[in-house]
Design an enzyme around this catalytic site. Structure first.
Site, PDB file in Angstrom:
ATOM      1  N   ARG A 145       0.772  -1.187   0.057  1.00 29.22           N
ATOM      2  CA  ARG A 145       0.055   0.024  -0.072  1.00 29.22           C
ATOM      3  C   ARG A 145       0.838   1.224   0.101  1.00 29.22           C
ATOM      4  NH1 ARG A 145      -3.468  -1.089  -1.869  1.00 29.22           N
ATOM      5  NH2 ARG A 145      -4.575  -2.201  -0.734  1.00 29.22           N
ATOM      6  N   GLU A 148       2.174   1.699  -3.415  1.00 27.32           N
ATOM      7  CA  GLU A 148       0.974   2.032  -4.298  1.00 27.32           C
ATOM      8  C   GLU A 148       0.878   3.714  -4.139  1.00 27.32           C
ATOM      9  OE1 GLU A 148      -3.297   0.237  -5.353  1.00 27.32           O
ATOM     10  OE2 GLU A 148      -2.988   0.854  -3.279  1.00 27.32           O
ATOM     11  N   SER A 171      16.917  13.102   0.263  1.00 25.29           N
ATOM     12  CA  SER A 171      17.787  12.240   0.813  1.00 25.29           C
ATOM     13  C   SER A 171      17.015  11.150   1.671  1.00 25.29           C
ATOM     14  CB  SER A 171      18.886  12.586   1.906  1.00 25.29           C
ATOM     15  OG  SER A 171      19.517  11.736   2.346  1.00 25.29           O
TER      16      SER A 171
END
Length: 198
Positions: A145, A148, A171
């Protein structure tokens, strides 16, 4: 006899719930060993993250040592982080070998988890070997997730960041992150903050 209560029934059933053996979380144990530095009232009253056995071959030798001590003492990352004076995600990253542990971190982990200092010092790598634990794309639903989120919003993040900072990158080493929980009338919300040097 008291009137029937669906809540009482659900509470009784919940108390008998079985946690799958392969689960990455275990229910807090009633019989636990108490560290000299911890009082029972400070012990975890919620699920404790444990080490997924399928990851062991990809992790440093210190990971099973740290997670086993954490499990035996029934400690959350939050409780350990308070003793180390660090954020809980940073401490979890040390457990997974994804963040560098300072000599002071090793000393405090040794004290908090009752692990011999020499053992931890020998096992924790001086330079983390980052990124080896994760398959791409991730197979774990929770980690997927997060992947995603970047799939859906990656270019949006990039566009906004470039407008605010110009060309460059954020970074992931000079970096900090935290996880917070918010609750409102719609339920619980996960709030994840990412803070990286530009």
């Amino acid at each position: 006899m008291p009137p029937f209560s669906p809540f009482a029934l659900s509470t009784r059933l919940a108390s008998r719930a079985i946690v799958p053996a392969a689960s990455t979380f275990v229910r807090p144990s009633v019989a636990y060993t108490v560290s000299r530095r911890f009082h029972p009232t400070r012990m975890a009253s919620k699920p404790i993250a444990t080490l997924d056995a399928s990851l062991v071959s990809r992790l440093p030798e210190s990971s099973p040592t740290l997670f086993e001590a954490k499990r035996k003492l029934n400690l959350t990352f939050e409780a350990i982080a308070k003793e180390l004076g660090r954020d809980e995600v940073a401490v979890a990253a040390i457990f997974y070998g994804q963040a560098q542990a300072s000599p002071e971190d090793i000393k405090k982990l040794s004290e908090v988890l009752n692990i011999p200092h020499e053992k931890l010092e020998a096992q924790i790598p001086p330079i983390p070997d980052r990124g080896r634990t994760l398959d791409m794309p991730p197979k774990d639903p929770l980690i997927y997730r997060l992947f995603e989120v970047v799939q859906n919003y990656g270019y949006a993040y990039k566009g906004v960041l470039n407008e605010k900072f110009g060309d460059g990158i954020m970074s992931a080493i000079s970096f900090s992150t935290k996880v917070e929980k918010e609750t409102d009338e719609k339920g619980d919300w996960a709030v994840i903050t990412l803070r990286g040097k530009w």
